[in-house]
Design an enzyme around this catalytic site. Structure first.
Site, short mmCIF file in Angstrom:
data_model
loop_
_atom_site.label_atom_id
_atom_site.label_comp_id
_atom_site.label_asym_id
_atom_site.label_seq_id
_atom_site.Cartn_x
_atom_site.Cartn_y
_atom_site.Cartn_z
N CYS A 152 0.82 -1.21 0.00
CA CYS A 152 0.00 0.00 0.00
C CYS A 152 0.86 1.26 0.00
O CYS A 152 0.66 2.14 -0.84
CB CYS A 152 -0.96 -0.02 1.18
SG CYS A 152 -0.23 -0.43 2.77
N TYR A 153 1.81 1.35 0.91
CA TYR A 153 2.69 2.52 0.92
C TYR A 153 3.42 2.68 -0.42
O TYR A 153 3.50 3.78 -0.97
CB TYR A 153 3.71 2.43 2.05
CG TYR A 153 3.21 2.70 3.44
CD1 TYR A 153 2.57 3.90 3.77
CD2 TYR A 153 3.42 1.79 4.47
CE1 TYR A 153 2.14 4.16 5.07
CE2 TYR A 153 3.00 2.04 5.77
CZ TYR A 153 2.36 3.23 6.07
OH TYR A 153 1.95 3.48 7.36
#
Lengths: 342, 342, 342, 342
Positions: A152-153
């Site tokens: 996600c990051y």
């Protein structure tokens, strides 16, 4: 066209989200669910919100079993280090696999070992896995057998930086990523630290320059730049359910003469054909709620004489996990890329 | 010793907090309250939590009236641009004043005009106002007639950077402050933007490099360094009630050879006698809940070859406003500095 | 006068809160801390907010050891069923004990077994334990050796109903308690169900007419009425940290001719001398934030022809646990009852 | 078939939600938007989450103008008392109207006046308006020109009680509705009371037995029972964005001999063909997150000797407002009832 889908790890946040999305998809049928549970259960007894929509039994995982007998595609929504135990068998059985864990993202197995504290158990398939970021690897995704769905990051950071890095427009040694994520980013698991009252009304930085998503960002940015890039990466935990917002600071190189308008233009051009990347006008910054519940990545830019500040945001469970996984599936099977994602 | 206290702006967050603190203070009596309200009201009817503790009537403000007839000290918990209308009269009447607004913080009135969109109306007193950060100006505070109580973001940022800036230990052109604040930082006022559902489950950056607290940070850091410093300052809004956490990035200068231990040591030495600054060990970072409800500023440091990351946190309503105001009062009147603040 | 205090279970929410309160108490010294932890640790390393305030080592509990060698009074902030293993030894060693668990609250050991799923292990002391609700049992508390500190829901419910029940003013068979509690009420423990994202933005009823606090409410109300009372009790979980609010519905008996004013008067008279019960005027209802962070119980009343609606609220960790425990301590040792609680 | 839609009040919560739903509807086109704004704006500039999905300009409302020139159906998502000014003109122009305000819900205009503090301005259409609760009035909705879309609390309460009331199975004088709603239920409007920090970490009852939704509930239940019913209704404000949960208490009549299973059976039979009502098994209670983001109403039942406790929950913006409005539209135009709602 119509395909059968298996989901391994159906009861985590990513699994739950996958079910929700796929129930809206006209070209797929969820045919197999399993998860680490006490005993087989109807999935809508686990998630009552699915009552009246899906009645499938969710089984306990069985590594020996070739998961999802009739599945064409299997999503692995498993913790890191577990996916690589399931993948080889599934691929051998002719399934295509989209792995939402980190197990096939890092090309260098020694870095995997450093950050995930275990030896990689399936190097054979690691080298052929495609990093499932459609904006960078769409052509490879089409024919991939094994997709390493991005973290996600990293999804948020790479999309925010790709136009600058690929064009070598800034000081590549100056990248600072101050990232803030909602709580579902850590997965559904019991711990005192993630107890409601420990997180509510609190805020903190964690794993400063030591988070396992940092080497993933470095790998992809380095690939884009054609030289080694090492970012400063500080993740923080927001007291909310879903969404990531990253504030990114880069310095200009001395010979850079571009103005803000140009940076925004550069981004708009870079992502012109992308269905899920939206670039804001100069100084217009996205906030979390612009993207929560969607598969979009929104990017805003503030430029000054000294540097560029980029604010970018995604829903960590959608563009940061299950939404992107379905976007990859759509590409793999030739469905319109936005199917079930708008 | 025993003093009488007036609070102008008693119904805002800072005013409410001041009342709560002062009720625990053995050396003061709240003798006058006023606020912009429809009609005079008993303060415990406005804040039922004070029922049984204080019965004073809160009046409407009257500029013509010399506020708090018998007050020795008046706290002005007013919006910016309003304080400077009250201050001259109070000082003329012989009161000491602690102003929690920004009206007397910026020494350069033209910068005040630039950021607060109005001409300064009381330059006469501006030049004698003392910036009420005890860690830097304790001696001046003791005898001050007018205290400019520091802003919440600046308190946090200046305390986090003072040891490095005062000793010129880092690249002073490289300071990036990524700040995150709870919602009470904006004061108690009605607007669609601050409606519960607009902020809950959301997160955003705002006023990027344009926030009115930025020149306050620049002024104080420049003073410490003895040369002009201009920070990059990006504030964000956290969906929680109180607390500020700032993640600060500074680069080392090439000749810096200090190790982490030394930076931590530098900080511990710098703040050795301070009752409200706590320095963590290397790599041990404070989080919001370590300080919410307290007057402490906690500081943690992570050092690498390239730079230093500082994470610092305060309660914006205490060390960032009313707590610091009472700390200043304690200094002004010779009470133990921590009275009513532990 | 000055006493030494031991806290067993110092790392739970109640223990943490006890430490915070007792640090402000001029007549006590915390001399012994223990909790179920991996290895002995300085308490301020576990709770950094206590840094600079208390440096005591928190030990692992040792049943064989007479806890808190030099303690005069020991607080047991332990899970239910664990306290009764510590209590006999402490009492034998001459300590006074305030038990915050449910182990000594229910006079009928068979009901204890029914709701806590275990046999009572210390019936000898059970019969002499004093139910530590000062508003009802202040005289007994003064000389008690063992206090059963009341549950959070029961404290709120009993205080809200005592004036009506003791005077037999309503239909005692009609009592419905719709209770809502913040999350700390459940204690600090890891489970998927109490994960932040499972509770945030959610709300639910649980243990409908089956909660272990129901028999405690029934016991005390029955004692007040002099006849058996059985309430309807439905607890709900609020997505917030602390506070209980109960909305209570009672029907009038046909011969009741009292008007609202009279009910409010009845309550004001009943609690006239109580330092921590505040009765609102007719139709003026308390809300959670009027009491969070305080030891108060606020009660509001709305009366109609058919019945009475009572809204009452406490901070579950203060008047509902640790605050009330310290109030009991103050009574036991003759300190002013509000010491450290205002 | 394909229809054009106008939305008046497009920038409130209900309007925003309507846009989101209708963008997913294959049979409609949003052709007109207006709202009380400063100047005309592209709707996706107001709600950036709609960027790339809809570019329509949102105009300022003009009562003189026949809103939505080419609209077949107009949704009025306006505050109470405003809708009745728009409706007559729209109906005259041949549009069908679904009014999400309360203006056409109460058949007795004097009760409207009592609760909404103004005279009803359009009694002519009031008498022909259809109360848009599909579960009770589906046949009438099909051919309606004007739908009074039910309130959020009433939708939840009426669906929860209809099976018992319609069959006269309980003591109809004993109904107590303890209702809890998220904050969006109050609409998007600026006020100190709805400021984030005023609601966050707080909980309160409000408008006890005086809420404007109470007569709506009484009207519909009385109609079902064929005799006058007056409920006790206490709403509370939850610190979360969306969702209503109601805990309802009813007493049995003495001659009632039904067991729990029978009550659940009664409900399952009553709602057998309903696409958006889900009945849980005995003792299995729904919680908010089972329905948030959906158009479902979930109902759970706990039965004891004395009475029945019903827990029911909806998303106040969907089944409680915009979702139900679209459900009504689907019925009016013969689209499958669940279109765009699953």
């Amino acid at each position: 066209m119509f395909i059968n889908i298996g989901i391994v790890g159906a009861t985590g946040y990513a699994g739950e989200e996958l079910i929700g999305i796929l129930l809206k998809h006209p070209n797929v049928r969820i045919s197999y669910l399993c998860a680490k549970i006490d005993k087989p259960k109807v999935i809508s007894d686990i998630f009552p919100k699915f009552k009246g929509k899906i009645d499938l039994v969710c089984y306990q995982p069985d590594i020996k079993y070739t998961a999802g007998g009739e599945s064409d595609l299997v999503f692995l929504a498993l913790p890191h280090t577990v996916s690589m135990k399931f993948t080889p068998r599934l691929l051998s059985a002719g399934k295509r696999v989209i792995d939402l864990s980190a197990d096939y993202r890092l090309k260098d197995a020694s870095i995997y070992t450093q950050f995930y504290k275990t030896k990689h158990a399936d190097r054979a398939h690691l080298k052929n896995a495609i990093y499932g970021l459609p904006e960078l690897y769409r052509q490879d995704i089409k024919k991939a057998r094994l997709i390493a769905n991005p973290g996600c990051y990293p999804t948020c950071a790479i999309l925010a930086l790709a136009p600058l890095v690929a064009t070598n427009s800034v000081d590549l040694n100056s990248i600072i990523i101050d990232a803030k994520s909602g709580v579902t980013g850590a997965g559904r698991k019991a711990s005192i630290e993630s107890f409601f009252s420990e997180i509510n009304e609190d805020f903190k930085a964690y794993k400063v320059n030591a988070h396992q998503h940092m080497p993933e960002i470095n790998q992809e940015l380095s690939g884009l730049a054609g030289k080694k890039i090492k970012v400063v990466f500080v993740p923080h935990l927001l007291p909310l359910n879903r969404g990531i917002l990253e504030t990114i600071y880069v310095k200009k190189t001395q010979n850079t003469k571009r103005k803000t308008q140009n940076t925004v233009s550069l981004y708009k051009k870079f992502y012109k054909k992308e269905p899920f990347v939206r670039i804001r006008g100069e100084g217009d910054l996205p906030q979390l709620k612009d993207v929560t519940g969607t598969n979009f990545c929104d990017i805003g830019i503030v430029e000054s004489k000294e540097g560029i500040i980029i604010v970018t945001t995604i829903d960590n469970l959608l563009k940061g996990a299950s939404g992107q996984a379905v976007q990859n599936m759509n590409i793999m099977y030739g469905f319109p890329e936005y199917t079930a994602l708008l």
